[in-house]
Write a protein that holds these residues in place. Structure first.
Motif, mmCIF file in Angstrom:
data_model
loop_
_atom_site.group_PDB
_atom_site.id
_atom_site.type_symbol
_atom_site.label_atom_id
_atom_site.label_comp_id
_atom_site.label_asym_id
_atom_site.label_seq_id
_atom_site.Cartn_x
_atom_site.Cartn_y
_atom_site.Cartn_z
ATOM 1 N N GLU A 99 0.836 -0.961 0.055
ATOM 2 C CA GLU A 99 -0.025 0.494 -0.009
ATOM 3 C C GLU A 99 0.684 1.382 -0.296
ATOM 4 O O GLU A 99 0.685 2.348 -0.075
ATOM 5 C CB GLU A 99 -1.205 -0.147 1.481
ATOM 6 N N GLN A 100 2.263 1.333 0.777
ATOM 7 C CA GLN A 100 2.842 2.328 0.766
ATOM 8 C C GLN A 100 3.632 2.615 -0.722
ATOM 9 O O GLN A 100 4.029 3.095 -1.634
ATOM 10 C CB GLN A 100 4.014 2.395 1.649
ATOM 11 N N PHE A 101 3.955 1.073 -0.966
ATOM 12 C CA PHE A 101 5.203 1.684 -2.249
ATOM 13 C C PHE A 101 4.248 1.234 -3.598
ATOM 14 O O PHE A 101 5.070 2.439 -4.273
ATOM 15 C CB PHE A 101 5.484 -0.104 -2.546
ATOM 16 N N PHE A 102 3.699 0.990 -3.690
ATOM 17 C CA PHE A 102 2.358 0.995 -5.432
ATOM 18 C C PHE A 102 2.367 2.463 -6.118
ATOM 19 O O PHE A 102 2.835 3.260 -6.691
ATOM 20 C CB PHE A 102 2.002 -0.046 -6.100
ATOM 21 N N PRO A 103 1.781 3.139 -4.557
ATOM 22 C CA PRO A 103 1.225 4.974 -5.084
ATOM 23 C C PRO A 103 2.697 5.544 -5.960
ATOM 24 O O PRO A 103 3.290 6.055 -6.367
ATOM 25 C CB PRO A 103 0.669 4.963 -3.946
ATOM 26 N N LEU A 104 4.492 5.498 -5.035
ATOM 27 C CA LEU A 104 5.446 5.691 -5.086
ATOM 28 C C LEU A 104 5.748 5.642 -6.371
ATOM 29 O O LEU A 104 6.132 6.061 -7.076
ATOM 30 C CB LEU A 104 6.496 5.841 -3.629
ATOM 31 N N PHE A 105 5.999 3.928 -6.672
ATOM 32 C CA PHE A 105 6.404 3.587 -7.867
ATOM 33 C C PHE A 105 5.051 4.016 -8.874
ATOM 34 O O PHE A 105 5.578 4.608 -10.115
ATOM 35 C CB PHE A 105 6.045 1.791 -7.879
ATOM 36 N N ARG A 106 4.137 4.494 -8.872
ATOM 37 C CA ARG A 106 2.915 5.446 -9.774
ATOM 38 C C ARG A 106 3.238 6.345 -10.153
ATOM 39 O O ARG A 106 3.567 6.947 -11.656
ATOM 40 C CB ARG A 106 1.393 5.047 -10.288
ATOM 41 N N ILE A 107 3.761 7.247 -8.992
ATOM 42 C CA ILE A 107 4.226 8.513 -9.621
ATOM 43 C C ILE A 107 5.412 8.464 -9.897
ATOM 44 O O ILE A 107 5.529 9.440 -11.207
ATOM 45 C CB ILE A 107 4.182 9.189 -8.003
ATOM 46 N N VAL A 108 6.233 7.754 -9.562
ATOM 47 C CA VAL A 108 7.796 7.975 -10.527
ATOM 48 C C VAL A 108 7.445 7.158 -12.003
ATOM 49 O O VAL A 108 7.837 8.235 -13.275
ATOM 50 C CB VAL A 108 9.193 7.106 -9.976
ATOM 51 N N ASN A 109 6.513 6.286 -12.477
ATOM 52 C CA ASN A 109 6.306 5.015 -13.547
ATOM 53 C C ASN A 109 5.952 6.145 -14.599
ATOM 54 O O ASN A 109 5.445 6.203 -15.923
ATOM 55 C CB ASN A 109 5.879 3.985 -13.320
ATOM 56 N N SER A 110 4.703 7.053 -13.642
ATOM 57 C CA SER A 110 4.527 8.411 -14.660
ATOM 58 C C SER A 110 5.099 9.056 -15.600
ATOM 59 O O SER A 110 4.548 9.793 -16.264
ATOM 60 C CB SER A 110 2.920 8.513 -13.693
ATOM 61 N N ARG A 111 6.071 9.664 -15.056
ATOM 62 C CA ARG A 111 7.059 10.584 -15.320
ATOM 63 C C ARG A 111 8.198 9.380 -16.903
ATOM 64 O O ARG A 111 8.443 10.296 -17.072
ATOM 65 C CB ARG A 111 8.151 10.969 -14.550
#
Length: 64
Positions: free
Chosen positions: A8-20
């Motif tokens: 729950e902590q990792f994937f939102p952060l991953f999506r932020i970076v991945n979107s860029r």
């Protein structure tokens, strides 16, 4: 339970970076950039805490 909490902590952060990331970037590329971004975030937090709690005060905060 611990894995759920970590995800729950990792994937939102991953999506932020991945979107860029560029469209042809791999998951490995995203993880490498994410590591660098997280290191920078930790550094910025440490610097901010040092300023807030350090002994060196800005001249504007020192009363004459």
């Amino acid at each position: 339970e611990e894995v759920q909490q970590a995800a729950e902590q990792f994937f939102p952060l991953f999506r932020i970076v991945n979107s860029r990331m560029p469209t042809n970037a791999t998951t490995e590329d995203t993880l490498k950039v994410m590591e660098t971004v997280c290191n920078l975030a930790h550094k910025l937090r440490a610097e901010e805490e040092k300023i807030k709690f350090g002994f060196n005060k800005n001249e504007s905060t020192i009363e004459s």
